[in-house]
Design a protein around this motif. Sequence first.
Motif, PDB file in Angstrom:
ATOM      1  N   TYR A 247       0.860  -1.233  -0.053  1.00 38.00           N
ATOM      2  CA  TYR A 247      -0.117  -0.052   0.157  1.00 38.00           C
ATOM      3  C   TYR A 247       0.946   1.052   0.116  1.00 38.00           C
ATOM      4  N   ALA A 248       0.342   2.338  -0.229  1.00 39.90           N
ATOM      5  CA  ALA A 248       1.060   3.597  -0.398  1.00 39.90           C
ATOM      6  C   ALA A 248       1.996   4.037   0.873  1.00 39.90           C
ATOM      7  N   PRO A 249       3.133   4.321   0.584  1.00 41.89           N
ATOM      8  CA  PRO A 249       4.113   4.805   1.599  1.00 41.89           C
ATOM      9  C   PRO A 249       3.915   6.074   2.160  1.00 41.89           C
ATOM     10  N   THR A 250       2.655   6.597   2.430  1.00 45.35           N
ATOM     11  CA  THR A 250       2.327   7.837   2.792  1.00 45.35           C
ATOM     12  C   THR A 250       1.999   8.004   4.282  1.00 45.35           C
ATOM     13  N   LEU A 251       1.717   7.018   4.623  1.00 44.46           N
ATOM     14  CA  LEU A 251       1.307   7.229   6.167  1.00 44.46           C
ATOM     15  C   LEU A 251       2.476   7.285   7.468  1.00 44.46           C
ATOM     16  N   ARG A 252       2.428   8.181   8.249  1.00 40.69           N
ATOM     17  CA  ARG A 252       3.368   8.393   9.300  1.00 40.69           C
ATOM     18  C   ARG A 252       2.745   8.016  10.599  1.00 40.69           C
ATOM     19  N   PRO A 253       2.697   6.597  10.977  1.00 51.36           N
ATOM     20  CA  PRO A 253       1.978   6.272  12.012  1.00 51.36           C
ATOM     21  C   PRO A 253       2.334   6.846  13.513  1.00 51.36           C
ATOM     22  N   ILE A 254       1.477   7.066  14.270  1.00 51.99           N
ATOM     23  CA  ILE A 254       1.577   7.523  15.661  1.00 51.99           C
ATOM     24  C   ILE A 254       0.997   6.400  16.588  1.00 51.99           C
ATOM     25  N   ARG A 255       1.352   5.707  17.373  1.00 53.81           N
ATOM     26  CA  ARG A 255       0.559   4.934  18.275  1.00 53.81           C
ATOM     27  C   ARG A 255      -0.085   5.868  19.569  1.00 53.81           C
ATOM     28  N   VAL A 256      -1.358   5.620  19.692  1.00 52.95           N
ATOM     29  CA  VAL A 256      -1.787   5.986  20.828  1.00 52.95           C
ATOM     30  C   VAL A 256      -2.446   5.054  21.655  1.00 52.95           C
ATOM     31  N   MET A 257      -3.044   5.128  22.815  1.00 53.92           N
ATOM     32  CA  MET A 257      -3.663   4.113  23.574  1.00 53.92           C
ATOM     33  C   MET A 257      -4.928   3.803  23.170  1.00 53.92           C
ATOM     34  N   CYS A 258      -5.694   4.907  22.825  1.00 52.83           N
ATOM     35  CA  CYS A 258      -7.088   4.956  22.393  1.00 52.83           C
ATOM     36  C   CYS A 258      -7.293   6.019  21.557  1.00 52.83           C
ATOM     37  N   THR A 259      -8.172   5.978  20.888  1.00 53.89           N
ATOM     38  CA  THR A 259      -8.776   7.280  19.890  1.00 53.89           C
ATOM     39  C   THR A 259      -9.005   8.352  20.661  1.00 53.89           C
ATOM     40  N   ALA A 260      -9.372   7.933  21.986  1.00 49.43           N
ATOM     41  CA  ALA A 260     -10.030   9.153  22.904  1.00 49.43           C
ATOM     42  C   ALA A 260      -8.858  10.018  23.311  1.00 49.43           C
ATOM     43  N   ARG A 261      -7.526   9.459  23.000  1.00 50.91           N
ATOM     44  CA  ARG A 261      -6.275  10.213  23.534  1.00 50.91           C
ATOM     45  C   ARG A 261      -5.931  11.375  22.437  1.00 50.91           C
ATOM     46  N   ILE A 262      -6.565  11.051  21.485  1.00 49.47           N
ATOM     47  CA  ILE A 262      -6.335  12.061  20.280  1.00 49.47           C
ATOM     48  C   ILE A 262      -6.981  13.575  20.510  1.00 49.47           C
ATOM     49  N   GLU A 263      -6.036  14.422  21.006  1.00 51.18           N
ATOM     50  CA  GLU A 263      -6.831  15.476  21.203  1.00 51.18           C
ATOM     51  C   GLU A 263      -7.001  16.340  19.942  1.00 51.18           C
ATOM     52  N   PRO A 264      -8.034  17.270  19.649  1.00 55.90           N
ATOM     53  CA  PRO A 264      -8.216  18.264  18.313  1.00 55.90           C
ATOM     54  C   PRO A 264      -6.769  18.775  18.195  1.00 55.90           C
ATOM     55  N   GLU A 265      -6.069  19.265  19.201  1.00 59.37           N
ATOM     56  CA  GLU A 265      -4.796  19.754  18.950  1.00 59.37           C
ATOM     57  C   GLU A 265      -3.906  19.168  18.234  1.00 59.37           C
TER      58      GLU A 265
END
Lengths: 152, 330
Positions: free
Chosen positions: A32-50
């Motif tokens: 698949y496309a090599p465009t993703l820069r993955p960042i691991r978080v414990m849960c999507t709730a950890r993803i602040e809009p900031e």
Amino acid sequence: MQTDFKPVIVGFLCNWCSYRAADLAGTARIQYAPTLRPIRVMCTARIEPEFVLKALREGADGVMIAGCHPGECHYVEGNLKALRRFTLLRMMLGQLGIERERVQLVWASASEGKHLASAVDRITEELRALGPLAWKRRVLAQEAMMEEAVGR
Amino acid sequence: MAKPTFAMYWAASCGGCEISLLNIGEQILAVDAAFDVVFWPCVADFKYHDVENYPDDYIDLCLFNGGIRNSENEELAHLLRRKSKTLVAFGSCAYEGCVPGLANLTTNQATFNAVYDDCISNDTTRYQQPQVVSQVPEGELRIPVMYETVRALDQVVPVDYIIPGCPPEAHQISAVLTAILSGAQLPAPGGTILGAADVALCEECPLTKDVKQITRFYRPYEISPEPGLCLLEQGLVCMGPATRGGCGALCPQVGMRCEGCYGPLAGQDQGARMLSAIASVVSAGPPGMEEAAQAAAIEEAMATLADPVGTFYRFSMAHSIMGRAKTVDG
Ligand code: SF4
Ligand code: SF4
Ligand code: FES
């Protein structure tokens, strides 16, 4: 559309499912496309809009938020919280002139490597059609020069 | 011994900050007695060239209100920085752009069209949009250049202190001036906040929260809030959770939602904080609903928010993470 444009997607991936899906896509050698820069978080709730806004400001062309399917979040309702934030964030991005395809929410369980890979492919194509976001260069050019001048 | 010198200047602002300084009441007489006013266009007739002729660092205390919106604002920001020992970003416009900063959501051209052409009370046959250079019988006239993007003072020159608020509250200004007049040691400069709290407004607010979830929002004219209860939980977009305390929660105490005039807490983006606060009060429907129904319930509740960007960033657009909107010519 620029044909040589390789978009940068910052991905925030939940540890319990989507990050494993990405791992699986790797071990299963799914192309698949090599465009993703993955960042691991414990849960999507950890993803602040900031986090999403900063990614877009600092040079990402798009952001992918990936987590457990509804009902399967390890913290029960974290992904529902993410969905609430995402819904409003998208409205606000629209007001800021940012196309809605640039920020996407994907549900992928640990066994769905293929699903995750094809989501990255799809988002990549959509971003290629939109072209670079280049927030600092194209939108904040004046500010960037000023900030440099005052040494911030 | 010569008295310390004082200046106050207005850039892109409404003039309310000047009035807020007078709101400190008779203490203004103590300020006048303690300082030599050397520049203050609102109250005394000094010219820009007077300031240019002062030696560098001549002004001991300069209160600068207003954002940087045109070349004149910017020139004065640089001049006053050079001439001032202590430069204070006074009020929300200088601190974070404030209401003029909402111009960052559109273009200059659109703003000019709205103000000079589309406004029905204007006689567009006699007036035209401002021109930087115009020819008149006496020669050539120049006015300052409007910038596409409004900036906060500290995005143009370094500032020593910030006094937030739209406008700053009299008791806070008074406390800061009392400290300065008594020669007390101020906290280290470097864009330090003075005259405000370092906790969110909700902490100062006496209204009761009971962790309710809501299904829609209201604009202030649509409901009369229940007294004593948190306004956000009644569906009014109260900015308390995303706003720095310091005013004493004046607005919620009289049933008016906080609009966010004291700006965000340190290091925060006010709009993004408010987004999260809103997300945590919005109901996703009764438990056990299908995913699609939950998503629809959330959409429906969010759709009742009028202008979330303009509301959440009413005061802090210029200083926000994104800074401005991408516009067709941006
Ligand atoms: S949201 Fe507003 S009304 Fe509610 S506690 Fe906070 S400041 Fe008070
Ligand atoms: S309650 Fe909010 S809007 Fe009202 S004065 Fe205080 S900070 Fe400003
Ligand atoms: S644990 Fe995966 S989204 Fe919450």
